[in-house]
Design an enzyme around this catalytic site. Structure first.
Site, PDB file in Angstrom:
ATOM      1  N   GLU A   1      22.601  52.978  81.945  1.00 24.48           N
ATOM      2  CA  GLU A   1      22.593  52.728  83.009  1.00 24.48           C
ATOM      3  C   GLU A   1      23.298  51.778  83.242  1.00 24.48           C
ATOM      4  O   GLU A   1      22.971  50.164  82.552  1.00 24.48           O
ATOM      5  CB  GLU A   1      21.391  53.597  84.183  1.00 24.48           C
ATOM      6  CG  GLU A   1      20.811  54.620  84.205  1.00 24.48           C
ATOM      7  CD  GLU A   1      20.124  55.061  85.426  1.00 24.48           C
ATOM      8  OE1 GLU A   1      19.823  55.280  86.192  1.00 24.48           O
ATOM      9  OE2 GLU A   1      19.404  54.076  86.652  1.00 24.48           O
TER      10      GLU A   1
ATOM     11  N   CYS B   1      26.700  44.611  84.395  1.00 26.34           N
ATOM     12  CA  CYS B   1      25.214  45.054  83.803  1.00 26.34           C
ATOM     13  C   CYS B   1      25.338  45.594  82.930  1.00 26.34           C
ATOM     14  O   CYS B   1      25.218  46.763  83.521  1.00 26.34           O
ATOM     15  CB  CYS B   1      24.722  44.746  85.062  1.00 26.34           C
ATOM     16  SG  CYS B   1      22.638  44.748  84.773  1.00 26.34           S
TER      17      CYS B   1
ATOM     18  N   CYS C   1      12.666  50.240  77.955  1.00 24.02           N
ATOM     19  CA  CYS C   1      11.505  48.813  78.015  1.00 24.02           C
ATOM     20  C   CYS C   1      10.238  48.952  77.060  1.00 24.02           C
ATOM     21  O   CYS C   1       9.589  50.036  77.860  1.00 24.02           O
ATOM     22  CB  CYS C   1      12.125  47.867  78.595  1.00 24.02           C
ATOM     23  SG  CYS C   1      11.464  46.603  78.155  1.00 24.02           S
TER      24      CYS C   1
ATOM     25  N   CYS D   1       6.874  44.707  82.535  1.00 23.38           N
ATOM     26  CA  CYS D   1       6.673  44.364  83.306  1.00 23.38           C
ATOM     27  C   CYS D   1       6.691  45.681  84.594  1.00 23.38           C
ATOM     28  O   CYS D   1       7.420  46.671  85.252  1.00 23.38           O
ATOM     29  CB  CYS D   1       8.287  43.861  84.120  1.00 23.38           C
ATOM     30  SG  CYS D   1       9.104  42.417  82.671  1.00 23.38           S
TER      31      CYS D   1
ATOM     32  N   CYS E   1       9.443  46.283  87.726  1.00 17.12           N
ATOM     33  CA  CYS E   1      10.812  47.173  87.152  1.00 17.12           C
ATOM     34  C   CYS E   1      10.595  48.494  86.404  1.00 17.12           C
ATOM     35  O   CYS E   1       9.225  49.282  85.524  1.00 17.12           O
ATOM     36  CB  CYS E   1      11.265  46.816  85.886  1.00 17.12           C
ATOM     37  SG  CYS E   1      12.745  46.503  84.680  1.00 17.12           S
TER      38      CYS E   1
ATOM     39  N   GLY F   1      16.391  47.367  79.372  1.00 15.52           N
ATOM     40  CA  GLY F   1      15.888  46.336  78.062  1.00 15.52           C
ATOM     41  C   GLY F   1      15.779  45.164  78.265  1.00 15.52           C
ATOM     42  O   GLY F   1      16.046  44.436  79.046  1.00 15.52           O
TER      43      GLY F   1
ATOM     44  N   SER G   1      19.451  37.773  80.008  1.00 13.67           N
ATOM     45  CA  SER G   1      18.428  37.728  80.898  1.00 13.67           C
ATOM     46  C   SER G   1      17.049  37.948  79.941  1.00 13.67           C
ATOM     47  O   SER G   1      16.895  38.764  79.475  1.00 13.67           O
ATOM     48  CB  SER G   1      18.078  38.824  82.131  1.00 13.67           C
ATOM     49  OG  SER G   1      16.667  38.528  82.748  1.00 13.67           O
TER      50      SER G   1
ATOM     51  N   SER H   1      12.818  35.210  83.293  1.00 13.36           N
ATOM     52  CA  SER H   1      11.857  36.379  84.602  1.00 13.36           C
ATOM     53  C   SER H   1      10.850  35.324  84.462  1.00 13.36           C
ATOM     54  O   SER H   1      10.334  35.461  83.537  1.00 13.36           O
ATOM     55  CB  SER H   1      12.313  37.612  84.545  1.00 13.36           C
ATOM     56  OG  SER H   1      13.221  38.201  84.224  1.00 13.36           O
TER      57      SER H   1
ATOM     58  N   HIS I   1       8.930  34.707  87.839  1.00 11.22           N
ATOM     59  CA  HIS I   1       7.828  35.364  88.529  1.00 11.22           C
ATOM     60  C   HIS I   1       6.491  34.610  89.917  1.00 11.22           C
ATOM     61  O   HIS I   1       5.974  35.644  90.177  1.00 11.22           O
ATOM     62  CB  HIS I   1       7.898  37.012  88.314  1.00 11.22           C
ATOM     63  CG  HIS I   1       9.266  37.622  87.547  1.00 11.22           C
ATOM     64  ND1 HIS I   1      10.473  37.279  88.481  1.00 11.22           N
ATOM     65  CD2 HIS I   1       9.399  38.048  86.998  1.00 11.22           C
ATOM     66  CE1 HIS I   1      11.439  37.860  88.048  1.00 11.22           C
ATOM     67  NE2 HIS I   1      10.757  38.303  86.855  1.00 11.22           N
TER      68      HIS I   1
ATOM     69  N   ASN J   1      13.300  45.184  95.213  1.00 10.60           N
ATOM     70  CA  ASN J   1      13.874  46.159  95.424  1.00 10.60           C
ATOM     71  C   ASN J   1      12.160  47.487  95.157  1.00 10.60           C
ATOM     72  O   ASN J   1      11.620  47.337  94.090  1.00 10.60           O
ATOM     73  CB  ASN J   1      15.552  46.592  94.869  1.00 10.60           C
ATOM     74  CG  ASN J   1      16.128  45.554  94.894  1.00 10.60           C
ATOM     75  OD1 ASN J   1      16.239  45.536  96.400  1.00 10.60           O
ATOM     76  ND2 ASN J   1      16.396  44.667  93.634  1.00 10.60           N
TER      77      ASN J   1
ATOM     78  N   CYS K   1      18.564  45.318  90.983  1.00 10.49           N
ATOM     79  CA  CYS K   1      17.785  45.001  90.430  1.00 10.49           C
ATOM     80  C   CYS K   1      16.346  45.334  90.192  1.00 10.49           C
ATOM     81  O   CYS K   1      15.743  45.306  90.823  1.00 10.49           O
ATOM     82  CB  CYS K   1      17.331  43.174  90.205  1.00 10.49           C
ATOM     83  SG  CYS K   1      16.736  42.401  89.061  1.00 10.49           S
TER      84      CYS K   1
END
Length: 343
Positions: free
Chosen positions: A94, A107, A114, A118, A121, A161, A193, A216, A218, A292, A335
């Protein structure tokens, strides 16, 4: 044994000229083929100033490299487009295109799935299937340009990824995307990122390519970070910040720290104060990302008042911070929502 065909979109122009020499052709043919690729040639037959004998030879030893648009979704809220691309092996990745006034940002994904794990995600839910080759990362941009007729001005390596877990292919992609006779996207318009693979941040810094680094983070605490990011078990926050300082020194670029705000997990005033203390004096910026929704996860985004209180607390301590506007969430294109699929 049959020799594996090479993907010509994996080459810079100079590398394609060298490749021509290895198959007994003059190097200028490499520049001709390179020009055709970026004119949108999908097959060697499209290259009408290339001798037939060379086209036949290229057909035997190489392929151009094309992925296909399987499905396209458009947000009714903000016009963000999400593309599902079908890879040659049947996997689907995607990619998201966002319009910001005059900028068109894409993006891109750089792995099928991946393995970073996390917890907020979607990309990591089914693990890692394989790395994408440089041309498969590149072709996401090419196909979106062809589909929309718009020039892509900015690239973010923030899809499925971890770019630094696919370091060699990511490095080659960065060379190709910057080619002046190719897509010619400037390094300052590219953001990578990472969740913080420390040795690779040093390697990236040593390339001295002035791309933007987004880290990242967090959580300002090692224990808190370990709760949501397994990579934190390998690298401490101190290790990561040392690597980021080295990156700033080598590239003279500020680092963006991405901070996903999760209700009741990492959004308190104490955390904001600790984060400000950690980042004091660094050439950096904090991008606050209200989490999200991902159906397999229970995390929720904080109330708006908490989000802006967190930002204000950072700014009061001289840490520049912005709240990221979530784009494409109604098409699961925001995200943390991208994932791999298999047809």
């Amino acid at each position: 044994m049959e020799t594996k065909k090479v993907a010509l979109k994996n080459f810079t122009e100079e590398q394609l000229k060298e490749f021509m020499k290895t198959i007994g052709e003059k190097s200028f043919r490499g520049s001709q083929v390179f020009t055709w690729i970026y004119k949108g040639a999908k097959s060697f037959d499209d290259m009408n100033n290339i001798p037939k004998s060379l086209r036949e030879k290229l057909e035997k030893v190489s392929y151009i490299g094309n992925i296909d648009i399987e499905l396209k979704l458009e947000s009714k809220v903000d016009g963000t487009k999400k593309y599902l691309f079908l890879l040659n092996d049947g996997n689907i990745i995607e990619t998201v295109m966002m319009n910001y006034d005059s900028r068109v940002t894409v993006c891109v994904s750089n792995q099928v799935g991946c393995r970073m794990g996390c917890k907020f995600c979607a990309s990591t839910i089914d693990g890692l299937l394989r790395n994408l080759e440089p041309w498969e990362i590149l072709d996401q941009v090419i196909k979106i340009q062809e589909d929309t007729g718009k020039r892509v001005s900015n690239i973010v390596l923030m899809g499925s990824g971890e770019p630094l877990d696919n370091f060699e292919n990511t490095k080659q992609f960065l060379k190709i995307i910057n080619e002046k006779n190719g897509l010619n996207i400037g390094y300052r318009h590219i953001t990578l990122s990472t969740c913080g693979i420390v040795p690779k941040i040093y390697e990236l810094a040593d390339l001295e390519i002035p791309i933007n680094l987004a880290l990242s983070l967090h959580s300002p605490y090692d224990e808190g970070r370990k709760e949501i990011m397994p990579v934190a078990n390998a690298y401490s926050i101190k290790d990561i910040l040392d690597a980021c300082r080295y990156y700033i020194k080598k590239t003279n670029r500020r680092v963006t720290f991405e901070y996903s705000l999760i209700k009741g997990v990492n959004d308190s005033e104490n955390e904001a104060a600790s984060l400000a203390k950690l980042l004091k004096g660094m050439l950096c910026h904090v991008n606050l990302i209200p989490i999200n929704a991902v159906e397999e996860r229970e995390y929720e985004k904080p109330d708006k008042s908490f989000i802006y209180k967190f930002r204000d607390s950072l700014e009061k301590n001289n840490i520049p911070a912005t709240v990221r506007i979530s784009m494409g969430s109604d098409i699961s294109g925001a995200c943390g929502q991208l994932r791999r699929k298999y047809k």
